[in-house]
Motif scaffolding. Structure first.
Motif, PDB file in Angstrom:
ATOM      1  N   UNK A 297     -43.836  14.703 -19.063  1.00  0.00           N
ATOM      2  CA  UNK A 297     -44.150  13.378 -19.607  1.00  0.00           C
ATOM      3  C   UNK A 297     -43.098  12.880 -20.594  1.00  0.00           C
ATOM      4  N   UNK A 298     -42.590  13.776 -21.436  1.00  0.00           N
ATOM      5  CA  UNK A 298     -41.575  13.374 -22.415  1.00  0.00           C
ATOM      6  C   UNK A 298     -40.286  12.957 -21.718  1.00  0.00           C
ATOM      7  N   UNK A 299     -39.894  13.714 -20.715  1.00  0.00           N
ATOM      8  CA  UNK A 299     -38.677  13.396 -19.967  1.00  0.00           C
ATOM      9  C   UNK A 299     -38.800  12.055 -19.254  1.00  0.00           C
ATOM     10  N   UNK A 300     -39.928  11.819 -18.593  1.00  0.00           N
ATOM     11  CA  UNK A 300     -40.132  10.557 -17.890  1.00  0.00           C
ATOM     12  C   UNK A 300     -40.235   9.386 -18.859  1.00  0.00           C
ATOM     13  N   UNK A 301     -40.831   9.623 -20.031  1.00  0.00           N
ATOM     14  CA  UNK A 301     -40.932   8.574 -21.036  1.00  0.00           C
ATOM     15  C   UNK A 301     -39.556   8.126 -21.495  1.00  0.00           C
ATOM     16  N   UNK A 302     -38.698   9.082 -21.831  1.00  0.00           N
ATOM     17  CA  UNK A 302     -37.366   8.737 -22.314  1.00  0.00           C
ATOM     18  C   UNK A 302     -36.488   8.176 -21.191  1.00  0.00           C
ATOM     19  N   UNK A 303     -36.704   8.660 -19.971  1.00  0.00           N
ATOM     20  CA  UNK A 303     -35.963   8.107 -18.847  1.00  0.00           C
ATOM     21  C   UNK A 303     -36.362   6.650 -18.621  1.00  0.00           C
ATOM     22  N   UNK A 304     -37.648   6.361 -18.817  1.00  0.00           N
ATOM     23  CA  UNK A 304     -38.101   4.984 -18.729  1.00  0.00           C
ATOM     24  C   UNK A 304     -37.490   4.104 -19.803  1.00  0.00           C
ATOM     25  N   UNK A 305     -37.364   4.648 -21.014  1.00  0.00           N
ATOM     26  CA  UNK A 305     -36.726   3.892 -22.100  1.00  0.00           C
ATOM     27  C   UNK A 305     -35.279   3.592 -21.764  1.00  0.00           C
ATOM     28  N   UNK A 306     -34.570   4.590 -21.262  1.00  0.00           N
ATOM     29  CA  UNK A 306     -33.173   4.384 -20.877  1.00  0.00           C
ATOM     30  C   UNK A 306     -33.063   3.339 -19.766  1.00  0.00           C
ATOM     31  N   UNK A 307     -33.979   3.408 -18.809  1.00  0.00           N
ATOM     32  CA  UNK A 307     -33.983   2.454 -17.704  1.00  0.00           C
ATOM     33  C   UNK A 307     -34.220   1.034 -18.221  1.00  0.00           C
ATOM     34  N   UNK A 308     -35.179   0.892 -19.132  1.00  0.00           N
ATOM     35  CA  UNK A 308     -35.483  -0.430 -19.687  1.00  0.00           C
ATOM     36  C   UNK A 308     -34.308  -0.981 -20.481  1.00  0.00           C
ATOM     37  N   UNK A 309     -33.620  -0.120 -21.228  1.00  0.00           N
ATOM     38  CA  UNK A 309     -32.478  -0.570 -22.013  1.00  0.00           C
ATOM     39  C   UNK A 309     -31.354  -1.088 -21.118  1.00  0.00           C
ATOM     40  N   UNK A 310     -31.269  -0.583 -19.891  1.00  0.00           N
ATOM     41  CA  UNK A 310     -30.225  -1.032 -18.970  1.00  0.00           C
ATOM     42  C   UNK A 310     -30.641  -2.277 -18.195  1.00  0.00           C
ATOM     43  N   UNK A 311     -31.927  -2.354 -17.783  1.00  0.00           N
ATOM     44  CA  UNK A 311     -32.343  -3.401 -16.864  1.00  0.00           C
ATOM     45  C   UNK A 311     -33.383  -4.372 -17.410  1.00  0.00           C
ATOM     46  N   UNK A 312     -34.032  -4.054 -18.523  1.00  0.00           N
ATOM     47  CA  UNK A 312     -35.069  -4.929 -19.042  1.00  0.00           C
ATOM     48  C   UNK A 312     -36.305  -4.901 -18.167  1.00  0.00           C
ATOM     49  N   UNK A 313     -37.052  -6.001 -18.197  1.00  0.00           N
ATOM     50  CA  UNK A 313     -38.298  -6.070 -17.441  1.00  0.00           C
ATOM     51  C   UNK A 313     -38.100  -6.586 -16.014  1.00  0.00           C
ATOM     52  N   UNK A 314     -36.856  -6.802 -15.609  1.00  0.00           N
ATOM     53  CA  UNK A 314     -36.620  -7.422 -14.305  1.00  0.00           C
ATOM     54  C   UNK A 314     -37.024  -6.521 -13.145  1.00  0.00           C
ATOM     55  N   UNK A 315     -37.054  -5.222 -13.386  1.00  0.00           N
ATOM     56  CA  UNK A 315     -37.470  -4.292 -12.326  1.00  0.00           C
ATOM     57  C   UNK A 315     -38.943  -3.938 -12.502  1.00  0.00           C
ATOM     58  N   UNK A 316     -39.622  -3.783 -11.413  1.00  0.00           N
ATOM     59  CA  UNK A 316     -41.024  -3.390 -11.488  1.00  0.00           C
ATOM     60  C   UNK A 316     -41.130  -1.880 -11.658  1.00  0.00           C
ATOM     61  N   UNK A 317     -42.340  -1.417 -11.979  1.00  0.00           N
ATOM     62  CA  UNK A 317     -42.567   0.017 -12.131  1.00  0.00           C
ATOM     63  C   UNK A 317     -42.312   0.757 -10.819  1.00  0.00           C
ATOM     64  N   UNK A 318     -42.618   0.098  -9.705  1.00  0.00           N
ATOM     65  CA  UNK A 318     -42.374   0.732  -8.410  1.00  0.00           C
ATOM     66  C   UNK A 318     -40.878   0.965  -8.195  1.00  0.00           C
ATOM     67  N   UNK A 319     -40.071  -0.049  -8.504  1.00  0.00           N
ATOM     68  CA  UNK A 319     -38.629   0.092  -8.337  1.00  0.00           C
ATOM     69  C   UNK A 319     -38.066   1.176  -9.251  1.00  0.00           C
ATOM     70  N   UNK A 320     -38.632   1.241 -10.470  1.00  0.00           N
ATOM     71  CA  UNK A 320     -38.173   2.279 -11.394  1.00  0.00           C
ATOM     72  C   UNK A 320     -38.440   3.670 -10.822  1.00  0.00           C
ATOM     73  N   UNK A 321     -39.662   3.883 -10.358  1.00  0.00           N
ATOM     74  CA  UNK A 321     -40.010   5.193  -9.815  1.00  0.00           C
ATOM     75  C   UNK A 321     -39.191   5.501  -8.565  1.00  0.00           C
ATOM     76  N   UNK A 322     -39.045   4.530  -7.673  1.00  0.00           N
ATOM     77  CA  UNK A 322     -38.333   4.754  -6.424  1.00  0.00           C
ATOM     78  C   UNK A 322     -36.860   5.047  -6.669  1.00  0.00           C
ATOM     79  N   UNK A 323     -36.200   4.253  -7.502  1.00  0.00           N
ATOM     80  CA  UNK A 323     -34.772   4.415  -7.695  1.00  0.00           C
ATOM     81  C   UNK A 323     -34.449   5.594  -8.613  1.00  0.00           C
TER      82      UNK A 323
END
Length: 334
Positions: A297-323
């Motif tokens: 959970x900690x790893x996925x949480x921080x990976x999500x933060x890194x993803x958001x810092x790069x792309x913002x809200x433009x990507x959906x949760x599905x795209x985040x998980x898939x990519x």
């Protein structure tokens, strides 16, 4: 209103002294090391802390069952609750691996994550073995006053080595941060270093008390799990807060809040110790579950933060998980 006993205040003071000592060692004396993009300084501190957690944990259990050395068992507990909880930093491991995943791809990140988890548990087990090797010496000198010093000899040896290297000039700087964060002072010098260190000590001691209070509120191993979840959540929220521009991410208070306060709430040392305990008690499925429930959970949480810092809200949760699983977003980010 309940009165606070002198024993409680004395115990808290012991924990705070050990916590402040660990923060000073980490801030002033630990050399900056990196290899292949991996921050070896933070990992080394966690591994050393895991080793001494196993070592002190065994001695605390032995001493606590012996009336003659019960006070020594209590002191070992202070070392674990104060020094080792401050010296180690669980969110650093999860966030750093998330950074490596973002920069080098998921395979490299997963490899480092697996090695870090395995090494932490191994070092904790080695600490327990080292304590078992020391115990015969304790039994053969039960009537000697010097036996009370044996648990602290490794700490003394480490301090002597670090101090000698510092005096010899092998480790440069007072608070070794070559890229000092912003601070409302026009002139940076020794006084700036002192303020930086004092701020880190205050935040570390506060985080240590909060972490111990949280950990004691739950049974083993849930106390460590709650502490790690709370610290990681606070760091993720702080990074998002900084991303929106509410605070400069290079601000000293921001940096020390993450590294010192949130890091001291976490319980990397007790997490490794409890995992080894569960494994040696042949509750190996529970031990593996403890590892997965803590780090994933900690790893996925921080990976999500890194993803958001790069792309913002433009990507959906599905795209985040898939990519994230496919690794495509890493290539796109580069």
């Amino acid at each position: 209103t309940p009165r606070i006993s002198m024993d409680s205040l004395r115990n808290t003071l012991h924990v705070l002294v050990f916590s402040a000592t660990a923060e000073c060692i980490g801030s002033c004396f630990m050399p900056t090391m990196a290899y292949a993009g991996v921050d070896m300084t933070g990992l080394t501190m966690n591994f050393i802390g895991a080793f001494f957690e196993g070592y002190m944990g065994v001695l605390e259990g032995i001493y606590s069952r012996n009336k003659k050395f019960h006070s020594m068992g209590t002191m070992c507990g202070f070392v674990r609750a104060g020094f080792l909880s401050t010296f180690t930093n669980f969110p650093f491991v999860a966030y750093h691996v998330a950074e490596l995943t973002a920069e080098h791809g998921k395979r490299y990140g997963f490899l480092v994550l697996s090695l870090v988890l395995l090494a932490g548990v191994i070092f904790s087990a080695l600490g327990r073995r080292f304590a078992a090797w020391v115990l015969p010496s304790l039994s053969s000198h039960q009537h000697s006053k010097s036996v009370k010093l044996i648990p602290y000899l490794p700490f003394v040896a480490v301090l002597i080595v670090i101090t000698s290297l510092t005096l010899a000039g092998a480790i440069e700087g007072f608070v070794h941060d070559p890229f000092d964060p912003d601070w409302p002072l026009e002139h940076r010098g020794r006084w700036f270093d002192i303020q930086e260190l004092l701020l880190a000590v205050v935040l570390s001691c506060t985080g240590c008390l909060v972490g111990n209070a949280l950990g004691d509120s739950f049974s083993v191993p849930w106390g460590s799990w709650v502490c790690n979840c709370v610290s990681c959540s606070l760091i993720a929220a702080a990074h998002l807060y900084g991303h929106f521009g509410y605070v400069k991410v290079s601000n000293l208070l921001f940096v020390k809040f993450i590294a010192s306060f949130c890091g001291c709430i976490s319980a990397y040392n007790s997490w490794t110790y409890e995992t080894v305990q569960l494994w040696q008690a042949r509750r190996r499925l529970f031990a593996a579950t403890n590892v997965m429930m803590t780090i994933v959970p900690a790893y996925m949480l921080f990976l999500g933060v890194r993803f958001f810092q790069k792309y913002g809200w433009s990507y959906t949760l599905y795209n985040f998980a898939h990519e994230t699983l496919s690794g495509n977003w890493v290539e796109k980010a580069n």
